[in-house]
Design an enzyme around this catalytic site. Structure first.
Site, PDB file in Angstrom:
ATOM      1  N   ASN A  54      26.929  48.342  -2.185  1.00  0.00           N
ATOM      2  CA  ASN A  54      25.630  47.750  -2.513  1.00  0.00           C
ATOM      3  C   ASN A  54      24.643  48.201  -1.439  1.00  0.00           C
ATOM      4  OD1 ASN A  54      23.411  46.153  -2.954  1.00  0.00           O
ATOM      5  ND2 ASN A  54      24.528  44.217  -3.023  1.00  0.00           N
ATOM      6  N   ARG A  93      26.223  48.806  -7.081  1.00  0.00           N
ATOM      7  CA  ARG A  93      25.188  47.927  -7.621  1.00  0.00           C
ATOM      8  C   ARG A  93      23.913  48.750  -7.689  1.00  0.00           C
ATOM      9  NH1 ARG A  93      21.584  43.547  -4.601  1.00  0.00           N
ATOM     10  NH2 ARG A  93      20.555  42.719  -6.434  1.00  0.00           N
ATOM     11  N   HIS A 119      19.410  39.834 -11.242  1.00  0.00           N
ATOM     12  CA  HIS A 119      20.600  38.991 -11.015  1.00  0.00           C
ATOM     13  C   HIS A 119      21.525  39.013 -12.230  1.00  0.00           C
ATOM     14  CE1 HIS A 119      18.085  36.248  -8.132  1.00  0.00           C
ATOM     15  NE2 HIS A 119      18.777  37.124  -7.418  1.00  0.00           N
ATOM     16  N   ARG A 163       9.359  34.509  -1.779  1.00  0.00           N
ATOM     17  CA  ARG A 163       8.518  34.979  -2.890  1.00  0.00           C
ATOM     18  C   ARG A 163       7.838  33.805  -3.579  1.00  0.00           C
ATOM     19  NH1 ARG A 163      13.399  37.901  -5.353  1.00  0.00           N
ATOM     20  NH2 ARG A 163      13.807  39.484  -3.766  1.00  0.00           N
ATOM     21  N   GLU A 179      29.512  38.660  -7.699  1.00  0.00           N
ATOM     22  CA  GLU A 179      28.958  39.867  -8.308  1.00  0.00           C
ATOM     23  C   GLU A 179      29.826  41.091  -8.026  1.00  0.00           C
ATOM     24  OE1 GLU A 179      25.358  38.283  -6.392  1.00  0.00           O
ATOM     25  OE2 GLU A 179      24.269  39.542  -7.819  1.00  0.00           O
TER      26      GLU A 179
END
Ligand code: ADP
Length: 400
Positions: A7, A91, A180, A240, A383
C-alpha cells in the site's frame, strides 16, 4: 500461496505478507516519512520482536528493498527468499469508472491507472511507484490491483451524477466515485454472514477512522456512498471538512484573500475535527478533552456524530428500510461512546443496542438487543486480507 500486499502512499509504504493457506499475516511493516529525514521503518514479524528504526529512506525504491530485506532476513525474517512470494497485491486508490473489481496487472491496467491520475493526483502516482518497484524486484511474479473505488461502481446513475452541467461529467469524468471500497466490501460480506446469509439485505456500512465514509448497501451491492469525486465529500473527518456549501470556496477567495490551493489545503488538512477542536484530529484526544469540559472538543464530536447519524437516516430512506448498521475502523470499532451518540435518535428505525455488548472490543459482534429489528454490528475491518484474497483468487484463475 504467499501474497505480498503493498500500500504505497505519497510518503509511506505499508506492507503485509500473508500465508493464504493459514489465512494469516506472517509480517506487517511500514516505511514512513519516505524522502523526509529522519524516515522511520517498522517491521513486525509474527511471533518475533518488532523492529523500529530511524534511518534515511530517500525514495520508494529504498523502502521496497528494505521491506524485502527484512522479510528475508535470516534472524528477523519470515521467508528465506523473495522467490517464496507467489503474488503481489496492490492497493490502488482510483480506478475511475473502469474497474468494477480487482484486476491482474498488465500494461493496459497500468495505462488505465495512469489515465486516472487527474482523479487521484496524490495517490495513483504513488500506487504506480509500488507496482514499478515490485516489477523491478520480482519481474516474473503476478501482481493484482485492488481499487478503493471498485465496490461503489454499482451505484445507480442518479446517485453518482452531480447536478452540474452533464457535459462536465462527459468531458472530465466528474462524478461520485466513493472510496474505502475494500473496507466496505469486507464488512458487508461479514455482515451478511452474521445476519444468516439472507437473500435480500439493506445495510449501512460506516467506516469511521481518520478518513470516514458511509455506504448504502442493497443485497451486498453499494448503492450510494458519502465520499465523492475525491475523499473530501461527505462526513466530517479528522482533518477534512466533508460536505459544505460549495459557495464557501468563492466566499473565502473573495473575502479572506485565499487562493484556490490554500482553500483546498485548508479543507483537506485543517478542517474536520482538527479545525473545530483547534488542537487535534485524533478522536481519543478529542474525546478526553470533551470529557474534561472542552467545549470545542465537544462540538467537534457532536458535528461528527450528527453527520454520521444523518447519513444513516438518509441511506435508510434510499434503501427503503434498514436491516443492519455496521461500524468499522479506528473510531467505529473502538469508540463505544461514539456509537452510542451516533445511534441516539435512530430508535424509530428499529435500533436498540445492548449497553454491555457495546463495550466489547476486538471481535466481530452484534451489539443489538435480541428483539431489535435493525441489527447493529461492529466488525473489525481488514482491507489487507481482502486484497490478499482477491490477489490469490485472480492469480489462481489466471493460471487455469
Ligand atoms: P486511518 O483512516 O488512518 O486508517 P484508523 O481507522 O486507524 O484511521 O482510525 C484512526 C482514528 O480512530 C483516530 O481518530 C483515533 O483516535 C480513533 N481511535 C482509535 N482508537 C480509539 C478509541 N479507543 N476511542 C476513540 N477513538 C479511537
Amino acid at each position: 500461496m504467499i501474497v505480498f500486499i503493498v500500500n504505497c502512499g505519497s510518503s509511506s509504504l505499508k506492507f503485509q505478507l500473508f500465508d493464504m493457506h493459514e489465512q494469516k499475516a506472517l509480517a506487517t511493516g511500514l516505511a514512513d516519512r519516505i524522502g523526509i529525514e529522519p524516515s522511520a521503518f517498522r517491521f513486525e514479524p509474527e511471533g518475533k520482536d518488532t523492529i523500529k528504526l530511524e534511518l534515511p529512506i530517500p525514495d520508494h525504491a529504498s523502502a521496497f528493498s528494505l521491506a524485502v530485506q527484512y522479510l528475508t532476513d535470516p534472524t528477523h525474517g519470515v521467508i528465506s527468499s523473495i522467490n517464496e512470494i507467489d503474488a503481489v497485491g496492490h492497493r490502488v486508490v482510483h480506478g475511475g469508472n473502469k474497474f468494477v473489481e480487482s484486476a491482474l496487472i498488465d500494461e493496459s491496467v497500468i495505462d488505465a491507472i495512469k489515465s486516472f491520475i487527474p482523479l487521484g493526483p496524490l495517490h495513483n502516482p504513488a500506487n504506480l511507484t509500488g507496482i514499478q518497484e515490485a516489477t523491478k524486484l520480482m519481474p516474473n511474479t503476478p501482481q493484482v490491483a485492488c481499487f478503493d473505488t471498485a465496490f461503489h461502481q454499482s451505484m445507480p446513475e442518479y446517485a453518482y451524477v452531480y447536478p452540474i452541467p452533464y457535459e462536465l461529467y462527459e468531458e472530465y469524468k466528474i462524478r461520485k466515485y466513493g472510496f474505502h471500497g475494500t473496507s466496505h466490501r469486507f464488512i458487508t460480506a461479514k455482515a451478511i454472514e452474521m445476519l444468516g446469509n439472507p437473500a435480500h439485505s439493506k445495510i449501512v456500512t460506516c467506516h469511521l477512522g481518520n478518513g470516514s465514509s458511509c455506504a448504502a448497501v442493497l443485497d451486498g451491492k453499494s448503492m450510494d456512498t458519502t465520499m465523492g469525486l475525491t475523499p473530501l465529500e461527505g462526513l466530517a473527518m479528522g482533518t477534512r471538512s466533508g460536505s459544505i456549501d460549495p459557495a464557501i470556496v468563492k466566499f473565502l477567495h473573495d473575502n479572506a484573500n485565499m487562493s484556490i490551493d490554500e482553500i483546498d489545503s485548508m479543507l483537506n488538512k485543517k478542517s474536520g475535527a482538527l479545525g473545530i477542536s483547534g488542537f487535534s484530529n485524533d478522536f481519543r484526544d478529542i474525546e478526553s478533552a470533551a470529557n474534561e469540559g472542552n467545549e470545542r472538543a465537544r462540538l467537534a464530536l457532536d458535528i461528527f456524530f450528527y453527520r454520521v447519524r444523518l447519513s444513516i437516516g438518509s441511506y435508510a430512506a434510499a434503501l427503503g428500510g434498514l436491516d443492519a448498521i455496521v461500524f468499522t475502523a479506528g473510531i467505529g470499532e473502538n469508540s463505544s461512546t461514539g456509537r452510542e451518540a451516533i445511534l441516539k435518535g435512530l430508535e424509530f428505525l428499529g435500533v436498540s443496542i445492548d449497553a454491555q455488548k457495546n463495550l466489547i472490543r476486538g471481535e466481530a459482534i452484534d451489539i443489538s438487543m435480541p428483539d431489535a429489528s435493525c441489527r447493529v454490528l461492529v466488525i473489525p475491518t481488514n482491507e489487507e486480507l481482502m486484497i490478499a484474497q482477491d490477489t490469490e483468487e485472480i492469480v489462481l484463475a489466471a493460471k487455469k
